[in-house]
Design a protein around this motif. Structure first.
Motif: not given
Lengths: 115, 115
Positions: B37, A105-107, B33, B45, B35, B106-108, B58, B40-43, A102, B2, A43, A90, B88
């Motif tokens: 993901q 995040f970056g990529q 919260s 919101f 998110y 964060f959780g898994a 968001g 290949g990207q960041g999470p 909120k 976690a 995680h 990240f 994810l």
């Protein structure tokens, strides 16, 4: 739109090399800044955070980051990487000081450390 | 561990179906919260719940909805699934109003595949 930019998408280093991962954000007001790490199959974990005060922040596992307000940057550094640092990193920002949860995040940057 | 638990860990759905994901926050946390993901990207919101109310949202359509229960656990519901909802889904918890309230655990995650 508010955004976070991580300049390096994939970094490959040999053990003992120094690391610097770039992070820039687009907002000019008060920010809370974070670096999270995601090891393979695990995680997201908090590496370090900046809320206020000393702009040089030290985190876990020998990582540090420097907040440079004039450059809207929060770069992550480590003087000597280990194979176990292989992970995805990240950068994230929360604008303002409210409890919004909120994060933007970056990529992400994939770091591969060769033994 | 976690501290934030999510279920299910993996699931496969077809387009048009509905899905419910569940999250139990870290002990002592009262804010959840969610998110998304993508690969290949960041999470990104989705929304935040505190005191059983949605506090922040968001840029996600109304097909995404949530709920928080009196024991602080939470659900994320997605209706009319699209292929693009494959991702994810991360749950994060925090403590509202505390110093460092924006520090999320964060959780898994729950990996959703839409066919």
């Amino acid at each position: 739109a508010q955004s976070v930019s991580q300049h390096n998408h994939h970094v490959i280093l040999s053990e003992a090399a120094s690391l610097e991962l770039g992070c820039n954000y687009s907002y000019g007001g008060t920010v809370n800044l974070f670096w999270y790490v995601q090891y393979p199959g695990q995680h997201l974990q908090l590496l370090l955070k900046y809320f206020s005060g000393d702009p040089l922040v030290k985190g876990i596992k020998g990582f540090e980051a420097e907040f440079i307000k004039s450059k809207f940057s929060f770069n992550l550094r480590k003087p000597s990487v280990q194979w176990s640092d292989t992970a995805e990193y990240f950068c994230a920002v929360i604008h303002g000081s409210s409890n919004t949860g909120k994060l933007i995040f970056g990529q992400g940057t994939t770091l591969q450390v060769k033994p | 561990d976690a501290g934030v638990t999510q279920s299910p860990t993996h699931l496969i759905k077809t387009r048009g179906q509905q899905v419910t994901l569940r999250c139990s926050p870290k002990s002592g946390h009262d804010t959840v919260s969610w998110y998304q993901q993508a690969l290949g990207q960041g999470p990104q919101f989705i929304f935040q719940y505190y005191e059983e109310e949605e506090r922040q949202r968001g840029n996600f359509p109304d097909r995404f909805s949530g709920h928080q229960f009196p024991n602080y656990s939470s659900e994320l519901n997605v209706n009319a699934l699209l292929l693009g909802d494959s991702a994810l889904y991360l749950c994060a918890s925090s403590l509202w109003g505390a110093s460092g309230a924006n520090v999320l655990t964060f959780g898994a995650g729950s990996r959703l595949t839409v066919l």
